[in-house]
Design an enzyme around this catalytic site. Structure first.
Site, mmCIF file in Angstrom:
data_model
loop_
_atom_site.group_PDB
_atom_site.id
_atom_site.type_symbol
_atom_site.label_atom_id
_atom_site.label_comp_id
_atom_site.label_asym_id
_atom_site.label_seq_id
_atom_site.Cartn_x
_atom_site.Cartn_y
_atom_site.Cartn_z
ATOM 1 N N HIS A 56 0.830 -1.227 0.000
ATOM 2 C CA HIS A 56 0.000 0.000 0.000
ATOM 3 C C HIS A 56 0.854 1.263 0.000
ATOM 4 C CE1 HIS A 56 -3.847 -2.120 0.511
ATOM 5 N NE2 HIS A 56 -3.163 -2.958 1.269
ATOM 6 N N ASN A 129 -10.300 -2.945 2.305
ATOM 7 C CA ASN A 129 -9.972 -2.917 0.876
ATOM 8 C C ASN A 129 -11.230 -2.625 0.077
ATOM 9 O OD1 ASN A 129 -7.185 -3.457 0.818
ATOM 10 N ND2 ASN A 129 -7.494 -5.665 0.925
ATOM 11 N N TYR A 339 0.512 -4.133 11.433
ATOM 12 C CA TYR A 339 0.318 -2.740 11.021
ATOM 13 C C TYR A 339 1.000 -1.774 11.979
ATOM 14 C CZ TYR A 339 -2.500 -3.836 7.026
ATOM 15 O OH TYR A 339 -2.899 -4.288 5.800
#
Ligand code: NDP
Length: 486
Positions: A56, A129, A339
């Site tokens: 990303h 997403n 993350y």
């Protein structure tokens, strides 16, 4: 003199005497190390880049708000969802997955759909997403999967053989591969696509009762896609096509919006539903769990500074508020670590305190120090717990809802191995023309695969989803569907 906004200064605030000519020994002489303004400029320039996101990396973002349009307080006690009409500020970031920062926007790839809600109970990140499912369902496979999407270590080129090898050996990817290869694999703009939380989450109400939940953001612009030919042309002519479109739309007041819906599943259904509701390669049929309206997201303000607001924005699916918990989805569980860990590495240990990430509500805890601690670091307040100095204390009512677990600690595969029904349902849902384009996209993408064995293995997966699907892909590749699958 006192400097003012018209004075160019060093980073220490001293006025700069000359910003065009470095200091030299004589007019033609070598440059002097004592020109510290020059040294600072060059040194800072060398440090302008933070590591790009490993996935990303290429993204565009905007500020906006979320407004509740339907009462869902029976399902969740989350304060920002507590009453119709309530508005919460947010920041959204959309991204491609595999390309580097600077790669073309109009490629065939899922799009990241990440939202940071600045609620009165702290930030809530929904990091999804533009597809309701994912390629794999256990985070332990993620680094291998992404390696196949990135560049080959020898050639530094994309490697279709690696891509299809991995997918054909990971049949749980078939559903997502089918969505990716369909028209929706290349959205016309970031405004013309849906968004999904993808994973299953848990909502808990004020009584402590839970339900499983899935999020659907439906674009109010309508779904629109690009044909591969137009997308390829745009990728060459304007690699930033989606970024530019989002910026320009907001700038001219054509504000993009999405309606948020949820599917709600009673906790007990998880044991009996025909698909494992924690398997992120599966959807919950909307015939079984219809969409329930929640609210509307509007993006109404562009960032003032891309690096400060988009590049430094850090989203994590573990950033939750009371009333919203996680599920045992193994992909989600891995992301809870990955993350935040990525952001600590990429942006730093105190990334939460940066203006774009900082909660709009109070932050009171006993964490101190660390690199780039640029706020008052808690000042003189008490820095440990328990303490006798009225430091902040926990609120038991905000504990995550307890739930029972049982079983043996082991490395176990999901026991639902139907990779084919939902991919087939998708194929059968498509119009005749959409199917033709889906097959053509797959055939084009698989042609460069070097080993026939990989193509044949993948054809069998398409065939098991729907015999017509597999047969047409095989025909397109000039191959026959292997006998053993017929
Ligand atoms: P439904 O008929 O109730 O729902 C179909 C879903 O598919 C709708 O969300 C629709 O969203 C979406 N859809 C329509 N056209 C396409 C397309 N060309 N590409 C991708 N999605 C499309 O059926 P089910 O809920 O039983 O699902 C059937 C299949 O639909 C699933 O196997 C799955 O592949 C796909 N799907 C299901 C979703 C779900 O949450 N259940 C979500 C998205 C896809 P819209 O009309 O707004 O585009």
């Amino acid at each position: 003199m006192t400097t003012n906004k018209n004075n160019l200064t060093t980073s220490w605030g001293a006025p700069v005497g000359d910003n065009q000519n470095s200091m030299t020994a004589g007019s033609r002489g070598p440059t002097l190390i004592q020109d510290v303004h020059l040294l600072e400029k060059l040194a800072h320039f060398n440090r302008e880049r933070v590591p790009e996101r490993v996935v990303h990396a290429k993204g565009a973002g905007a500020h906006g708000y979320f407004e509740v349009t339907n009462d869902v307080s029976a399902y969740t006690k989350a304060a920002f969802l507590s009453e119709v009409g309530k508005r919460t500020p947010l920041f959204a970031r959309f991204s491609t997955v595999a390309g580097e920062n600077g790669s073309a926007d109009t490629v065939r790839d899922p799009r990241g759909f990440a939202i940071k809600f600045y609620t009165e109970e702290g930030n809530y990140d929904l990091v999804g997403n533009n597809t309701p499912v994912f390629f794999i369902r256990d985070a332990i496979k993620f680094p291998d999967f992404i390696h196949t999407q990135k560049r080959d270590p020898r050639t530094h080129l994309k490697n279709p053989t690696a891509v299809w090898d991995f997918w054909s050996l990971s049949p749980e990817s078939l559903h997502q591969v089918s969505i990716l290869m369909s028209d929706r694999g290349i959205p016309a703009t970031l405004r013309h696509m849906h968004g999904f939380g993808s994973h299953t989450f848990k909502w808990v109400n004020a009584e402590g009762d839970g339900v499983w939940v899935k999020y659907h953001f439906k674009t109010e612009q309508g779904v629109k896609n690009l044909s591969p030919d137009v997308a390829a042309k745009l990728a060459g002519e304007n690699p930033d096509y989606h970024t530019e479109d989002l910026f320009n739309a907001i700038e001219k007041g054509d504000l993009p919006s999405w309606k948020l819906y949820v599917q709600i599943m009673p906790l007990e259904d998880a044991d009996t539903y025909r698909f494992d509701p924690f398997d992120v390669t599966k959807v919950w049929s909307q015939k079984d769990y219809p969409l329930i309206e929640v609210g509307r997201m509007v993006l109404d303000r562009n960032p003032e500074n891309y690096f400060a607001e988009v590049e430094q924005a850090t989203f994590s699916p573990g950033t939750l508020v009371p009333g919203i918990d996680v599920s045992p989805d193994k992909m989600l569980q891995g992301r809870l670590f990955a993350y935040s860990d990525a952001h600590r590495y990429r942006v730093g240990a105190n990334h939460q305190a940066l203006p774009i990430n900082r909660p709009r509500s109070e932050v009171n805890n006993y964490q101190r120090d660390g690199q780039m601690r640029f706020d008052d670091n808690g000042g003189r307040s008490v820095y440990y717990e328990p303490n006798s100095f009225s430091g902040p204390t926990e609120s038991q009512e905000n504990k995550q809802a307890a739930y029972p677990v049982s079983g043996v600690a082991d490395s176990v595969a999901y026991d639902h191995n139907d990779h084919y029904t939902q991919a087939g349902d998708l194929y059968r849902l498509l119009s005749k023309d959409e199917r033709t384009r889906l097959v053509a996209n797959i055939v084009e993408a698989m042609k460069p695969v070097e080993k026939e064995e990989i193509k044949l293995r993948q054809i069998q997966h398409f065939y098991k989803a729907d015999p017509e699907y597999g047969t047409r892909v095989a025909d397109g590749l000039g191959l026959s569907v292997p006998q053993q699958v017929k």
